[in-house]
Design an enzyme around this catalytic site. Structure first.
Site, short mmCIF file in Angstrom:
data_model
loop_
_atom_site.label_atom_id
_atom_site.label_comp_id
_atom_site.label_asym_id
_atom_site.label_seq_id
_atom_site.Cartn_x
_atom_site.Cartn_y
_atom_site.Cartn_z
N GLU A 97 4.70 -1.14 7.63
CA GLU A 97 3.25 -0.87 7.57
C GLU A 97 2.56 -1.80 8.53
O GLU A 97 2.80 -3.01 8.52
CB GLU A 97 2.75 -1.09 6.13
CG GLU A 97 1.23 -1.05 6.01
CD GLU A 97 0.73 -1.23 4.57
OE1 GLU A 97 1.48 -0.87 3.64
OE2 GLU A 97 -0.40 -1.73 4.40
N GLU A 147 -8.18 -4.50 8.19
CA GLU A 147 -8.68 -4.37 6.83
C GLU A 147 -9.89 -5.27 6.70
O GLU A 147 -10.01 -6.27 7.42
CB GLU A 147 -7.62 -4.79 5.81
CG GLU A 147 -6.45 -3.86 5.73
CD GLU A 147 -5.47 -4.34 4.66
OE1 GLU A 147 -5.67 -3.99 3.49
OE2 GLU A 147 -4.53 -5.07 5.01
#
Lengths: 471, 271
Positions: free
Chosen positions: B153, B158
């Site tokens: 990932e 974020e």
């Protein structure tokens, strides 16, 4: 700190050169040059005072004037700070610490900044009542304050957002504080402030404001009535993600009327009704719509109550603009638990009107001192009921005497209630009521009159004016 | 993104690596980007739903709130996701919806656009408020065969709505997922991510991933930085979403104002 001082001097020198140049050319100063004379100095206290002049500290009335000093042993990354010794609550020299710091001289141009910041620590963990700026003991036009600030025993940075810096073109009120001992059982403590300065953080966002506490409020008015935009609050998101409430002067907001022919609003939120119709008053802060509004329903020209004709010498007045009134404790006692009546008194071109809304009953008290009306023969009141008069509607007018004791209760109080109904009671017209004391048999005395009570409301509106005793 | 981020130890290690790289560089200024051949662009220029040739929706609450106790229900309704005004708008709403207290949206290019290596960037304006957790990230295209975290990932960016000046970029893989993931935070000086658009990207090649925000390269992750197998030399697909609540951001509070929208101006992929 030293660098900044030098910068400040540099700017001053530059301005001096501009001035000199202009003088040499024998030209008038341009507007820009005059504006520029308001210093953009950011610093207030960085280990020492910056550009504050000599006479800049003004304590609040009732506060301990000597609470504040400069401490040359404590400081944020330094050995110097402002020190405030909050007194014990019973200190005869003042029960709290509080003051403004005002530039001794011309105001500063703070339009480049977005916050007042400082470092603070205290001798114990405390919640300090108020920190802010913009108070100058003159118009206090652009005050901004944060309240109940939690202060620990190690240095922490406090950020007070500037609600709208574009307004602060010549501000003298650099800092204000108020700190008491309510949260410390009346015992004093000490706190220190350092690095007090205006800053452009760039990390304060999402400024929002409310008027009328965020509600959409309607108000019925007449031509010439003034109303105020109230319940103003603002919130800013700080760089740490928390929302900071800022209490602010009304002038920070910009106001607009949807129908200036009906009602106008000035820069301070004062609304003036001008003609029949509806106007919605709204506000913005930094171009962002504030929540809440004030809707003015102007119902036209106010019909004034008939002008009283007695001479002042023959009158004891409780409420009128014609006579001098005796001391009155209140025109609405908000008697609990059954009273619903709320006062929304207004003034039309200098004529003050008692405006009782949601009216069921209301008491007016004038007991300090009581009124000796033995020389008077009548009681007078003018009332106006804007709404319809339902069948059976009563208005009871009660005159109360507190008796020889002069205080409520005590077994010697007497009162007389007089009931009025249609056709005396009419809608949309002033009703002038005159009651001779001779017709108040239940009133044993009129030497200690203390209350007028109006009863019989149906939850609608009643205006009252010209309440007095006369002969 | 699938699970928690952060490992401070790693950040120190990374910082020293970066310093080393900088020190070794002959250039006065380090190249933020080197890949300039545009191979895919999603400009979000249409109107309506995201282009179905490129995007699929994740719908619902997933397994255990998409693995993070997230509180939102993902929908494909225009109230939650729409392309208009030249951008993609993912909007989180506070509403009771099929048992959830919030709604939002999540789209992915799985099976439609998968990329191995390249420069992958998006221009995004973030929302604000506690509990909001938007992300622009990637998962290994082999996730259905090897599952997470073996598939790898790459969280390109974020952001947490209660930290408006910070973003973070992370990789997860076998042995270094969730709490052991390799992550670094970037703090914007003198501004915030919720007041303007910013560009978030990676330059990704064999055995390295470089992270940048605008014109600042703030991290490089290589096989030396991960305590496990390097699983990033294979194709990944792109995901855009805004979660509400969950383990990492915590729940929204009374200061969180809804609705909140994540604006994505474009996604561009270069080789």
């Amino acid at each position: 700190m030293k660098n900044r001082k030098i910068n400040y001097l540099g700017k001053t020198l530059l301005l001096g050169l501009v001035l000199i140049t202009n003088l040499n050319c024998e030209r008038d100063l341009s507007d820009e040059a005059i504006d520029a004379t308001f210093a953009k100095t950011a610093e207030v206290f960085i280990d020492d005072f910056v550009g504050m002049g000599s006479d800049f500290y003004f304590p609040y009335g009732g506060s301990k004037a000597t609470a504040w000093s400069v401490d040359n042993t404590e400081g944020y990354n330094s050995t110097s700070s402002m020190r405030i010794d909050v007194p014990n609550a019973n200190d005869p020299e003042g029960s709290y610490a509080g003051a403004i710091l005002r530039v001794d001289g011309a105001g500063r141009n703070l339009t480049d900044y977005d916050a007042l910041t400082f470092y603070v620590k205290a001798s114990q963990g405390v919640v300090i009542g108020e920190f802010g700026f913009g108070e100058d003991f003159d118009q206090n036009k652009y005050m901004a304050t944060i309240t109940n600030v939690s202060v620990g025993t190690n240095w922490t940075k406090v950020i007070i957002p500037i609600p709208d810096a574009s307004k602060l073109t010549q501000e003298r009120g650099m800092f204000r504080y108020a700190a008491g001992s309510q949260g410390t059982n009346g015992f004093g403590y000490t706190f220190w402030i350092d690095e007090l300065k205006f800053e452009k953080l760039g990390t304060i966002a999402h400024g929002q404001a409310s008027i009328m506490n965020g509600n959409n409020i309607s108000e019925t008015t007449f031509v010439g009535v003034n109303s105020n935009v109230e319940g103003i609050i603002s919130t800013f998101n700080l760089p740490n993600g928390l929302n900071q409430v800022v209490n602010l002067s009304s002038a920070y907001l910009n106001y607009e009327s949807s129908n200036p022919a009906v009602a106008t609003v000035d820069a301070t939120g004062l609304v003036t009704s001008l003609s029949t119709g509806t106007a919605v008053i709204t506000a913005t802060i930094n171009g962002v719509d504030a929540t809440g509004s004030l809707t003015i329903n102007c119902v036209g020209t106010f019909v004034h109550a008939p002008e009283p004709q007695q001479n002042q010498a023959n009158v004891i007045s409780i409420f009128s603009d014609t006579y001098n009134n005796v001391p009155v404790n209140y025109y609405n006692g908000y008697w609990q638990p059954w009273q619903t009546t709320v006062s929304n008194d207004f003034s039309v071109n200098g004529d003050n009107i008692l405006n009782y809304t949601i009216f069921n009953f209301v008491g007016i008290e004038f007991s300090s001192p009581t009124v000796d009306a033995t020389a008077m023969t009548h009681f007078h009141i003018d009332v106006f009921i804007p709404g319809p008069i339902a069948p059976g509607r009563e208005l009871r007018v009660i005159v109360v005497d507190f008796g020889a004791g002069g205080v409520f209760g005590g077994g010697d109080d007497t009162r007389h209630s007089t009931t009025f109904t249609a056709p005396t009671l009419v809608s949309q017209n002033w009703v002038s009521i005159d009651i001779p004391f001779a017709n108040m048999p239940n009133l044993a005395s009129r030497s200690h009159l203390a209350q007028i009570i109006l009863e019989g409301g149906d939850g609608s509106v009643l205006y009252a004016d010209n309440i007095y005793f006369y002969n | 993104m699938t699970l928690k981020h952060s490992s401070t130890k790693k950040s120190f290690l990374l910082a020293s690596t970066l310093l080393l790289l900088l020190a070794c560089s002959e250039d006065e200024k380090q190249q933020v980007i080197t890949k300039t051949k545009l191979v895919m662009q999603e400009e979000f220029d249409g109107n309506g739903a995201p282009n179905p040739a490129l995007w699929s929706f994740d719908i619902g609450t997933g397994n255990n709130g998409w693995g993070n106790n997230e509180q939102q229900y993902y929908t494909d309704r225009p109230e939650n996701i729409v392309v208009e005004d030249g951008m993609l708008k993912i909007t989180a709403r506070q509403e009771l919806y099929l048992g959830s207290s919030y709604t939002s949206a999540r789209i992915l290019t799985k099976g439609k656009f998968e990329q191995k290596y390249g420069r992958i960037e998006a221009r995004i304006k973030m929302p604000w408020g506690k509990g909001l957790w938007p992300a622009f990230w990637m998962l290994g295209a082999n996730i259905d065969e090897v599952s997470w975290p073996q598939c790898g990932e790459i969280d390109i960016v974020e952001y947490l709505g209660n930290q408006p000046t910070k973003v973070f970029g992370t990789v997860h893989g076998p042995g270094y997922s969730a709490g052991q993931s390799v992550s670094k935070t970037y703090t914007l000086p003198n501004s915030r991510f919720d007041t303007d658009f910013h560009i978030f990207g990676i330059e990704w090649g064999e055995n390295y991933i470089n992270y940048y925000v605008d014109d600042v390269l703030y991290n490089q992750i290589t096989p030396a930085d991960v305590e496990g197998e390097w699983v990033f030399n294979q194709p990944f697909y792109i995901i855009l979403n805004m979660a509400v609540g969950g383990n990492l951001p915590g729940s929204p509070n009374s200061d969180t104002s809804f609705p909140q929208t994540m604006l994505v101006d474009y996604i561009r992929v270069y080789e």
